[in-house]
Design an enzyme around this catalytic site. Structure first.
Site: not given
Length: 489
Positions: A30, A141-143, A145
């Site tokens: 995501c 990138h969703h990683s 936060g």
């Protein structure tokens, strides 16, 4: 800087939390997209200087991902802004700037991010559109936060346009009844009311957990013109947005004594109902199309998934202080998300305010449920016991069995500038999850921007859906404005 369970080694690396690792799973990769309109043309040199003084001092924006077997770590690195700021060469005579922006951003969703550098990039598009002089596009990138924290971080880089030294103001949620102090006569009633609320919360939580497990196992939403097929998470996304008056939403809110979230959920239910009714009507055989009558099936199960941030969002002042300090200040960061499922009522109503009353009933019930906290603990247990691959497969199945993702984020109360560039609108969204439709509401100053992320193979005309949502808001506003019963309340 990650959630509990992460750790650092001697080289300063920080392990990704299990939740952040989940966003790197093959079927759950995501990304967050933030489309930001600017009222002036953008000076890349000024933006670069601003980023050097703020954003890249944040540890997540100055660390790259290192994969060592099953381990994933954030490794601090030197940021070369030339690798992150993209300024495309544009033809000054582009025939349709709005269409070009849509195509450009949609193309970004097909390009994997480069893991050899920190997982973010900023595209500067100096092209005049119908609602801005230029466009910023952040891809993150969703990683790194959750959406709420990242939005707070970006806003910490802005300043009030009329006061260049001041941070923007963000509304603070007030606890209902926080100032209530029962008298001795009312203490007994207050006690029994509290017990009743606790019992309702326990019951609602149990029901929601049963439905959550059923959705993972077998409970699927009705197949409608909004629901994506298997593999939709791998398809490109198209982002469209529409700004409406925040004052119109507040008018309905104040007239009906409800919340802004009640209003936007009601507007969404009304807009989706109108869209689906038209789609079902147009799909009928020739001669059977009835645009002004009910074409909806008698029973439609349509649910939205909401990711709830369970971590206290760092305040803008805290984030600004963090980026002003050279030292690596420790602050909780990462992803700590629980799932919440909102059932949508799909129907045509003679009274537009009925959509709002239905939405309020849904949200009031969800407020008396521990569903997000329980689903977070379940996800955490699955991650710890079975690992990321199994957890990602379960999350993917759960989301695939619902129809859409829904979210809203509160923005600044006044006009703000990003490194001296005044903003016209803010339109964030997400892609990489198994939904053909994501609906996001973002407030900014006196506007509310509706952002749709769609798979055009499922929803080929997303602007029509924007029209339906805007039209529904106008109908609801007019109904609230001229409803004599509301004036009497």
């Amino acid at each position: 800087m990650e959630t509990a369970g992460s750790s650092s080694d001697d080289q300063g690396m920080v392990k990704l939390s299990p939740e952040s690792r989940l966003f790197h799973a093959p079927r759950f990769n995501c990304h967050i997209i933030a489309i930001i309109g600017c009222k002036t043309s953008i000076n890349p040199s000024v933006v670069k200087l601003g980023l050097e003084q703020t954003l890249i001092k944040h540890p997540r924006f100055s660390s790259k991902l290192v994969v060592d077997g099953r381990n994933m770590k954030w490794n601090p690195t030197t940021v070369n802004l030339e690798d992150h700021i993209i300024v495309p060469n544009l033809d000054a005579d582009i025939e349709s700037p709005d269409q070009f922006i849509e195509d450009y951003i949609s193309h970004l969703t097909t390009i994997p991010m480069d893991l050899s550098k920190p997982l973010w990039e900023l595209h500067i598009i100096n092209l005049k559109t119908s609602d801005a002089e230029a466009i910023w596009v952040f891809r993150i990138h969703h990683s790194i936060g959750d959406g709420a924290s990242l939005m707070s971080l970006l806003l910490a880089c802005t300043r009030k346009t009329d006061d260049p030294e001041a941070l923007p103001s963000i509304p603070v949620k007030k606890r209902a009844g926080s100032s209530f102090s029962p008298s001795s006569d009312g203490l007994v009633w207050w006690f029994f009311l509290s017990i009743w609320k606790i019992l309702r919360m326990i019951w609602n939580s149990l029901v929601d957990l049963v439905l959550f497990c059923a959705t993972i196992l077998f409970l699927k939403d009705t197949k409608t013109p909004l629901k994506g097929p298997q593999g939709v998470d791998l398809k490109p996304r198209r982002f469209v947005y529409r700004s409406v008056s925040l004052d119109d939403i507040k008018l309905v809110k104040n007239k009906m004594n409800i919340t802004i979230n009640d209003v936007i959920l009601g507007v969404t239910q009304a807009g989706l109902s109108q869209y689906l009714n038209r789609e079902y009507g147009e799909n009928k055989k020739d001669g059977e199309t009835q645009h002004n009558k009910v074409n909806l099936p008698k029973s439609i199960l349509l649910r939205a998934t909401v990711l709830v941030n369970l971590r206290p969002t760092p305040g803008i002042q805290t984030l600004a202080d963090l980026m002003n300090k050279e030292s690596n200040v420790k602050w909780g960061w990462g992803n700590r998300l629980g799932y919440l499922v909102l059932p949508f009522t799909v129907s045509l109503q003679d009274d537009p305010l009925h959509y709002i009353r239905q939405a309020k009933a849904t949200i009031d019930r969800k407020k008396l449920s521990l569903e997000p906290f329980c689903t977070f603990q379940i996800a955490k247990l699955v991650l710890f016991t079975f690992g990321v691959k199994v957890a990602a497969a379960i999350a993917h199945r759960f989301l695939s069995n619902t129809t859409l993702a829904f979210s809203s984020v509160v923005g600044p109360l006044e006009e703000v500038s990003f490194y001296g560039h005044p903003l016209a609108f803010i339109a964030p969204s997400v892609y990489g999850h198994p939904h053909a439709l994501t609906v996001h509401f973002q407030s900014y100053f006196n506007k509310m921007t509706i952002v749709l992320a769609v798979d055009v193979d499922v929803i080929p005309h997303p602007h029509k859906l924007c029209d339906d949502l805007e039209h529904s808001l106008n109908l609801i506003k007019d109904a609230a404005l001229y409803n004599k019963e509301l004036d009497a309340v």
